[in-house]
Scaffold this active site. Structure first.
Site, mmCIF file in Angstrom:
data_model
loop_
_atom_site.group_PDB
_atom_site.id
_atom_site.type_symbol
_atom_site.label_atom_id
_atom_site.label_comp_id
_atom_site.label_asym_id
_atom_site.label_seq_id
_atom_site.Cartn_x
_atom_site.Cartn_y
_atom_site.Cartn_z
ATOM 1 N N LYS A 120 0.820 -1.214 0.000
ATOM 2 C CA LYS A 120 0.000 0.000 0.000
ATOM 3 C C LYS A 120 0.855 1.265 0.000
ATOM 4 C CE LYS A 120 -4.174 -1.807 2.232
ATOM 5 N NZ LYS A 120 -3.784 -3.221 2.245
ATOM 6 N N HIS A 239 -14.118 -4.182 8.613
ATOM 7 C CA HIS A 239 -13.453 -3.869 7.348
ATOM 8 C C HIS A 239 -13.618 -4.962 6.298
ATOM 9 C CE1 HIS A 239 -11.667 -0.523 9.524
ATOM 10 N NE2 HIS A 239 -11.209 -1.368 10.419
ATOM 11 N N GLU A 279 -10.019 0.988 -5.442
ATOM 12 C CA GLU A 279 -10.899 1.293 -4.319
ATOM 13 C C GLU A 279 -10.659 2.715 -3.814
ATOM 14 O OE1 GLU A 279 -10.994 -1.782 -1.418
ATOM 15 O OE2 GLU A 279 -11.305 -3.348 -2.920
ATOM 16 N N ARG A 296 -6.957 -8.371 -9.096
ATOM 17 C CA ARG A 296 -7.606 -9.660 -9.337
ATOM 18 C C ARG A 296 -9.091 -9.425 -9.571
ATOM 19 N NH1 ARG A 296 -10.229 -10.303 -4.438
ATOM 20 N NH2 ARG A 296 -9.174 -9.444 -2.617
#
Length: 692
Positions: A120, A239, A279, A296
């Site tokens: 990330k 989450h 996202e 993916r």
């Protein structure tokens, strides 16, 4: 879909995604190879594949995550390509590179693209000058407590600590003030190290009540790409996504275009290939910020397929075979048709902190499927749900002309899905979908927490429906064969009604939470109309109930009978499915299922009730506390068993006479074994009469 792409592909996954890929592959004439662990030898994906290869072991590390075993299976079967599904090896850059080295097509992005988005912090650094909006934060390599504290003060509270090397909520902490920062850093590091073998953290500004909106992108190897619009995945628990829908409610055309073009910019930056999801967090001012890219196919891809008419797996296979996007596809040509919503059905216990559940699916009956209702499932009735893998059983997806119709279709389909034997989140999902806040699209990532009070309110116990089922059971004797599902009938003029049932019945039922109904039902003196159903009068604690109905046998699944109850309760008509076993009654109501414990020893007529008590599970008899001929009272301990290292007391459900003791201390008994035989006494009769 008639073009030649591959002769044979291996699917390096299990469950519903493996079955999903097989469906598209077979439509293209492509042979499929399944891999499986020892725990999955009889799984649905194994049965539906053209070939299957055993990997051995039961854990993921011993089987599905062992890239050497997977590649050996592909070589042994002559598979030209490997589809990794999602999870397991789908975002493993080393595996993608190993496929390339072995000359086997990896149906997914390049290893370099996976690596670019796999971390990330690195992903955000890569996009720093791309124009893609980023949440204010710190993604640096310096990881000392002092540096993290300094950056936290610069960003400002509240903030979010996240594991740099992974997702799924592991290593994630919301920090409200500097007072808890050091403890939260230590806890987040421990979780990140345990989950990913990497304790590096990043810090982001925590947005108050944002929405989680993601964009489906797709690119071929020639630089062509499109975005297939957005999905709202804001309804989450810890989450983890629970409900997903497309398109996102409240989107404007301008915002959709901005988010879509930003998502494509991310994919183009890393020369992406195949299906991916970018996202974002979306705030109340319609400002959005990049979170991460999943390299993916996503679990929630069916909602995108239902509104666009695109088969994303087909596109994946095309691109992996060296072809471009279909010639007739452009950004302008992609439609948004209606609305679609998906729920994930998990084997988990909502009443016990959503812990994963294991056991056997004694009952698995899908709702009626259509162009508007889709069920992606990797399980079937009789399957054992093991503790070794993700507990998701299926995804249920519904489409409608608009969001209101899609929601109605989904609630109807979910209410018709019958599952038993393993605890699931089915009823929790029904309650979520029934919330006014969800109907009004008041969405944010804390949606479940905000509505926790409504979600945990107990449903009223439908004693009257359970009692009516018990009263009508004798009518099943004439139904030797289940009735065809499609056969129309008028329940109020059908031969299943009988007017010669016993004049009175003593009932004892126990709810799943331990509440007990003790009552006498009296048959009405005169038949009511041409339906020839005499009906019953039942006096509950808070109301008097008039009952009429018909019970129809639909099918038999092992020792479980699937029935349809057509009921009139005080003149109000209701129809619902139910499942019946010897000591167990499960009603599938529109608002959720309700379970009742039946007591077989209370028989057909009050003056001649007798029967037995059975072992609740396999175990050993430790002590017998009564003898034949002994009078016992309601609640009295009759026998003590040991099972699963715990003691269980077998108690008298009513005042009764012990007729026989069938086992003694030291005896081993199986679940359901009759332990004692009892006969109801006058004292029990008087108690039931008083309650009535």
């Amino acid at each position: 879909m008639t073009e030649h792409l591959f002769n044979k592909i291996l699917i390096a996954n299990r469950g519903e995604i493996a079955v999903r890929v097989m469906r598209t592959a077979k439509a293209l004439g492509i042979r499929t190879v399944a891999i499986y662990s020892d725990a999955d030898a009889s799984a649905l994906h194994v049965q539906q594949a053209d070939e299957a290869i055993a990997l051995g072991g039961v854990t993921a590390a011993e089987s599905y995550l062992d890239m050497h075993k997977v590649l050996d299976a592909a070589r042994a079967t002559g598979a030209e390509a490997i589809h990794p599904g999602y999870g397991f090896l789908s975002e493993n850059a080393a595996f993608a590179r190993a496929c390339e080295d072995a000359g086997i097509a990896f149906i997914g992005p390049s290893a370099a693209a996976i690596e670019a988005m796999g971390d990330k912090a690195s992903a955000k650094a890569l996009l720093a000058d791309s124009g893609v909006p980023l949440v204010p934060g710190y993604h640096g390599d310096e990881q000392s407590d002092e540096r993290l504290s300094t950056e936290a003060e610069r960003i400002g509270y509240p903030l979010l600590l996240k594991a740099s090397a992974g997702g799924g909520g592991k290593g994630m902490r919301i920090v409200l003030s500097a007072a808890t920062l050091h403890d939260d850093i230590a806890a987040a590091r421990r979780e990140a190290r345990s989950a990913f073998g990497d304790d590096r953290l990043l810090i982001e500004k925590y947005l108050i009540r944002p929405r989680h909106v993601e964009v489906q992108v797709f690119m071929d190897s020639f630089g062509n790409g499109v975005y297939l619009f957005e999905r709202d995945c804001s309804v989450q628990r810890r989450h983890q996504k629970v409900i997903e829908e497309a398109p996102a409610p409240g989107m404007t055309a301008a915002l959709r275009q901005r988010m879509g073009e930003a998502a494509l910019a991310v994919a183009q930056r890393i020369q992406y290939r195949g299906a991916g999801t970018v996202e974002f967090l979306l705030d109340a001012n319609h400002e959005f910020f990049f979170m991460e890219m999943n390299t993916r196919l996503q679990v929630e891809h069916p909602v995108t397929e239902m509104i666009t008419g695109v088969d994303l797996v087909y596109w994946q296979l095309r691109v992996a075979a060296g072809k471009g996007l279909p010639q007739d596809v452009s950004q302008q040509s992609l439609p948004i048709n209606g609305h679609a919503i998906e729920v994930r059905l998990y084997a988990e216990d909502p009443d016990n902190h959503f812990l994963p559940a294991i056991g056997r699916l004694n009952l698995w009956q899908a709702p009626e499927l259509s162009a508007s209702v889709r069920l992606d499932s990797g399980v079937q009735q009789g399957d054992d749900v093991s503790p070794y893998y993700d507990p998701m059983l299926a995804k249920l997806i519904a489409h409608g002309r608009d969001r209101t119709e899609a929601l109605h279709n989904l609630r109807t389909a979910l209410a018709a899905l019958q599952v038993d034997g393993v605890k699931t989140n089915r009823d929790f999902l029904l309650r979520l979908l029934s919330l006014e806040a969800f109907a009004n699209a008041e969405l944010s990532t804390d949606f479940i927490e905000r509505n926790q009070h409504e979600l945990t309110q107990p449903l009223p116990t439908h004693w009257e429906l359970a009692a009516l089922t018990e009263l009508l059971l004798p009518t099943l004797a004439s139904q030797s064969q289940p009735q065809p599902q499609q056969q129309a009938h008028d329940p109020w003029h059908a031969d299943g009604f009988q007017s010669a049932l016993p004049a009175q019945r003593v009932l004892r039922l126990e709810s799943a939470v331990g509440d007990v109904l003790r009552a006498r039902a009296r048959a009405n003196e005169q038949a009511h109309g041409p339906d020839r159903n005499q009906g019953w009068h039942l006096q509950l604690a808070d109301r008097s109930v008039q009952l009429q109905g018909r019970l129809e046998l639909k099918s038999q699944a092992g020792d479980t009978r699937l029935l349809q109850l057509d009921a009139r309760v005080n003149g109000q008509q209701q129809s619902l499915p139910l499942a019946l076993r010897e000591h167990d009654l499960l009603l599938f109501l529109p608002e959720g299922s309700q379970r009742f414990v039946r007591n077989r020893w209370l028989g057909e007529q009050a003056q001649d009730d007798h029967g037995g008590l059975t072992a609740p599970m396999a175990g050993q008899v430790l002590e017998v506390k009564v003898q034949p001929g002994e009078q016992v009272q309601a609640g009295q301990v009759l026998m003590i068993m040991e099972a699963m290292k715990m003691e269980h007391s077998i108690r008298a459900p009513e005042a009764a006479l012990v007729q026989a003791v069938l086992y003694q201390a030291g005896d081993q008994v199986a679940e359901g074994t009759e332990l004692l035989q009892l006969e109801i006494t006058a004292e029990a009769e008087n108690a039931a009469e008083a309650d009535a």
